[in-house]
Design a protein around this motif. Structure first.
Motif, mmCIF file in Angstrom:
data_model
loop_
_atom_site.group_PDB
_atom_site.id
_atom_site.type_symbol
_atom_site.label_atom_id
_atom_site.label_comp_id
_atom_site.label_asym_id
_atom_site.label_seq_id
_atom_site.Cartn_x
_atom_site.Cartn_y
_atom_site.Cartn_z
ATOM 1 N N THR A 58 0.832 -1.205 0.000
ATOM 2 C CA THR A 58 0.000 0.000 0.000
ATOM 3 C C THR A 58 0.869 1.258 0.000
ATOM 4 O O THR A 58 0.617 2.217 -0.735
ATOM 5 N N ARG A 59 1.903 1.221 0.839
ATOM 6 C CA ARG A 59 2.791 2.389 0.919
ATOM 7 C C ARG A 59 3.372 2.694 -0.469
ATOM 8 O O ARG A 59 3.411 3.836 -0.923
ATOM 9 N N GLN A 60 3.796 1.593 -1.160
ATOM 10 C CA GLN A 60 4.369 1.745 -2.507
ATOM 11 C C GLN A 60 3.350 2.363 -3.469
ATOM 12 O O GLN A 60 3.659 3.279 -4.227
ATOM 13 N N THR A 61 2.116 1.812 -3.412
ATOM 14 C CA THR A 61 1.066 2.294 -4.319
ATOM 15 C C THR A 61 0.782 3.776 -4.074
ATOM 16 O O THR A 61 0.658 4.573 -5.018
ATOM 17 N N LEU A 62 0.707 4.156 -2.792
ATOM 18 C CA LEU A 62 0.427 5.559 -2.461
ATOM 19 C C LEU A 62 1.593 6.452 -2.894
ATOM 20 O O LEU A 62 1.382 7.564 -3.394
ATOM 21 N N ALA A 63 2.820 5.936 -2.712
ATOM 22 C CA ALA A 63 3.994 6.723 -3.130
ATOM 23 C C ALA A 63 3.965 6.908 -4.647
ATOM 24 O O ALA A 63 4.200 8.014 -5.158
ATOM 25 N N ASN A 64 3.645 5.819 -5.373
ATOM 26 C CA ASN A 64 3.599 5.909 -6.845
ATOM 27 C C ASN A 64 2.501 6.873 -7.313
ATOM 28 O O ASN A 64 2.643 7.551 -8.332
ATOM 29 N N ALA A 65 1.417 6.936 -6.527
ATOM 30 C CA ALA A 65 0.317 7.845 -6.893
ATOM 31 C C ALA A 65 0.602 9.282 -6.447
ATOM 32 O O ALA A 65 -0.195 10.193 -6.698
ATOM 33 N N GLY A 66 1.718 9.476 -5.740
ATOM 34 C CA GLY A 66 2.123 10.829 -5.321
ATOM 35 C C GLY A 66 1.307 11.368 -4.157
ATOM 36 O O GLY A 66 1.268 12.579 -3.947
ATOM 37 N N VAL A 67 0.668 10.484 -3.375
ATOM 38 C CA VAL A 67 -0.162 10.979 -2.264
ATOM 39 C C VAL A 67 0.384 10.630 -0.882
ATOM 40 O O VAL A 67 -0.204 11.005 0.135
ATOM 41 N N LEU A 68 1.502 9.908 -0.839
ATOM 42 C CA LEU A 68 2.082 9.542 0.452
ATOM 43 C C LEU A 68 2.654 10.795 1.118
ATOM 44 O O LEU A 68 3.401 11.553 0.498
ATOM 45 N N SER A 69 2.300 11.020 2.382
ATOM 46 C CA SER A 69 2.838 12.191 3.101
ATOM 47 C C SER A 69 4.099 11.790 3.854
ATOM 48 O O SER A 69 4.106 10.798 4.590
ATOM 49 N N LYS A 70 5.153 12.579 3.665
ATOM 50 C CA LYS A 70 6.402 12.288 4.389
ATOM 51 C C LYS A 70 6.508 13.129 5.659
ATOM 52 O O LYS A 70 7.491 13.059 6.370
ATOM 53 N N ALA A 71 5.456 13.895 5.917
ATOM 54 C CA ALA A 71 5.526 14.793 7.080
ATOM 55 C C ALA A 71 5.170 14.082 8.383
ATOM 56 O O ALA A 71 5.493 14.573 9.459
ATOM 57 N N TYR A 72 4.516 12.895 8.272
ATOM 58 C CA TYR A 72 4.086 12.187 9.478
ATOM 59 C C TYR A 72 4.559 10.743 9.440
ATOM 60 O O TYR A 72 4.786 10.173 8.376
ATOM 61 N N GLN A 73 4.628 10.163 10.642
ATOM 62 C CA GLN A 73 5.065 8.769 10.726
ATOM 63 C C GLN A 73 3.902 7.813 10.461
ATOM 64 O O GLN A 73 2.753 8.142 10.762
ATOM 65 N N ILE A 74 4.226 6.623 9.929
ATOM 66 C CA ILE A 74 3.228 5.560 9.793
ATOM 67 C C ILE A 74 3.062 4.927 11.179
ATOM 68 O O ILE A 74 4.049 4.693 11.876
ATOM 69 N N VAL A 75 1.811 4.662 11.556
ATOM 70 C CA VAL A 75 1.570 4.117 12.901
ATOM 71 C C VAL A 75 0.862 2.773 12.790
ATOM 72 O O VAL A 75 0.002 2.569 11.927
ATOM 73 N N HIS A 76 1.239 1.841 13.685
ATOM 74 C CA HIS A 76 0.619 0.517 13.731
ATOM 75 C C HIS A 76 -0.230 0.420 14.995
ATOM 76 O O HIS A 76 0.222 0.795 16.069
ATOM 77 N N ASP A 77 -1.455 -0.039 14.826
ATOM 78 C CA ASP A 77 -2.329 -0.160 15.993
ATOM 79 C C ASP A 77 -3.258 -1.350 15.795
ATOM 80 O O ASP A 77 -4.074 -1.361 14.853
ATOM 81 N N GLU A 78 -3.094 -2.354 16.639
ATOM 82 C CA GLU A 78 -3.942 -3.564 16.625
ATOM 83 C C GLU A 78 -4.150 -4.136 15.224
ATOM 84 O O GLU A 78 -5.286 -4.301 14.760
ATOM 85 N N GLY A 79 -3.062 -4.429 14.560
ATOM 86 C CA GLY A 79 -3.127 -5.110 13.265
ATOM 87 C C GLY A 79 -3.414 -4.201 12.087
ATOM 88 O O GLY A 79 -3.446 -4.649 10.939
ATOM 89 N N THR A 80 -3.631 -2.906 12.337
ATOM 90 C CA THR A 80 -3.912 -1.971 11.235
ATOM 91 C C THR A 80 -2.786 -0.947 11.133
ATOM 92 O O THR A 80 -2.286 -0.455 12.151
ATOM 93 N N LEU A 81 -2.398 -0.670 9.888
ATOM 94 C CA LEU A 81 -1.410 0.387 9.657
ATOM 95 C C LEU A 81 -2.130 1.639 9.197
ATOM 96 O O LEU A 81 -3.037 1.563 8.355
ATOM 97 N N TYR A 82 -1.716 2.773 9.745
ATOM 98 C CA TYR A 82 -2.272 4.073 9.338
ATOM 99 C C TYR A 82 -1.175 4.806 8.579
ATOM 100 O O TYR A 82 -0.151 5.174 9.153
ATOM 101 N N ILE A 83 -1.392 4.961 7.279
ATOM 102 C CA ILE A 83 -0.367 5.547 6.412
ATOM 103 C C ILE A 83 -0.808 6.958 6.014
ATOM 104 O O ILE A 83 -1.857 7.139 5.381
#
Ligand code: SAM
Length: 335
Positions: A16-41
């Motif tokens: 997902t991270r790759q797909t979002l980066a390729n689509a130019g929508v991944l934000s580098k201003a915040y950290q990715i967080v993991h919470d109970e089996g879900t990633l928040y990108i």
């Protein structure tokens, strides 16, 4: 602060991270967080996220950005790192000072910045250094040219002002050391502060390390201690041609890292070789015939007493335009 993000099961995170980066929508201003089996990108614009993803908002911590010298300078300087010392190679002194200042200001946490002030010279292969910048030294009490460098799990204390050391040879040293077997007799004819000898001893070899430079041998002994291999290393300060009389026929492996004049030491290497011995012969030659002169020198010293088998012809690195630093792995088998 609530940040727009995509929520996905953890197993789908990297894709997902790759797909979002390729689509130019991944934000580098915040950290990715993991919470109970879900990633928040984090994403920059939820409306531009591909439809297959679920968007939401969530508190995400800002990313810690590291400030590099290039960020400060606006260009990428050529730097080499040795422990907490940073080395630049600049002829123009204003530019060297500018780079040094940026290094100290950046997040590299350098204790000092040095510029090469001469070529490597003399029998001891040491160069002059200019100290461009020096940070707080009180915690370690070392001169700006002394540092602890780490390489493949070993640490080496060394002072560039009085010994030879190049971090560029790390991969090559590792290639050689990986071939060493427990209980073999390894003789490093030009050992410096021990970057071949100490890892060789860690592999269980019985090592003799020789160097003309007494200071290098003092550091080598200290480094053997630091890496808990003192019992397996005999460190000798002296000219290998004289030390060799004590180790005739002893070596299963010989390391000859004195590239500009190794050919002057092949007779000594043959004296040191046991019945079966692998020689690591470093050389610097024109790229039109990088291996021929070394092979010829070894053959003329070792034959006919030994059968000479060239096992590997290896280019270590480019040394200068049309000049290559090479290594020959050569097996000598007594006839
Ligand atoms: C290119 S440096 C290599 C040091 C070490 N092997 C390394 O990779 O960092 C060559 C070393 O050979 C030593 N040397 C030069 N002539 C020598 C001689 N005749 N006998 C023993 N050591 C010598 C120098 O003092 C220097 O430390």
């Amino acid at each position: 602060m609530e940040v727009p993000c995509v929520a996905v099961p953890r197993v789908d995170g990297e894709q997902t991270r790759q797909t979002l980066a390729n689509a130019g929508v991944l934000s580098k201003a915040y950290q990715i967080v993991h919470d109970e089996g879900t990633l928040y990108i984090p994403v920059v614009d939820p409306s531009a996220v591909p439809e297959k993803f679920e968007t939401t908002t969530r508190e995400l911590p800002p990313r810690q950005t590291i400030q590099t010298p290039a960020d400060i300078l606006g260009f990428e300087p050529s730097l080499e790192r040795l422990g907490d010392v940073v080395i630049v190679d600049e002829d123009e002194s204003d530019r060297a000072d500018e780079i040094a200042e940026a290094v100290m200001e950046s997040d590299l946490s350098a204790r000092s910045v040095l510029n090469r002030a001469s070529k490597i010279k003399g029998e001891l292969r040491v160069r002059d250094w200019e100290v461009l910048a020096e940070g707080d030294n009180t915690a370690v009490d070392r001169s700006p040219t002394e540092t602890v460098h780490r390489e493949y799990g070993h640490e080496f204390l060394l002072d560039l002002d009085s010994v030879y050391f190049s971090p560029r040879l790390a991969t090559e040293r590792h290639r050689v050391v990986e071939q060493i077997q427990p209980d073999e007799h390894v003789l490093d004819m030009f050992a410096g502060v021990g970057p071949f000898a100490i890892p060789a001893a860690s592999r269980g070899a019985d090592v003799v390390a020789v160097d003309l430079n007494e200071t290098a041998i003092e550091y080598l002994r200290e480094n053997a201690d630091r890496n808990s291999v003192s019992k397996c290393i005999t460190a000798v300060a002296g000219d290998i041609r004289e030390v060799a009389t004590d180790y005739q026929g002893w070596a299963d492996r010989l390391v000859m890292n004195l590239p500009h004049s190794a050919n002057e030491f092949v007779e000594t290497a043959v004296d040191l070789a046991g019945n079966e011995c692998v020689l690591y012969y470093y050389d610097i030659q024109h790229d039109s015939e990088p291996f021929g002169p070394g092979i010829e020198a070894i053959r003329s010293a070792a034959e006919p007493a030994y059968e000479v088998t060239v096992e590997t012809e290896h280019v270590v690195r480019s040394y200068a335009p049309h000049e290559l630093n090479v290594c020959l792995d050569v097996r000598l088998t007594r006839r």
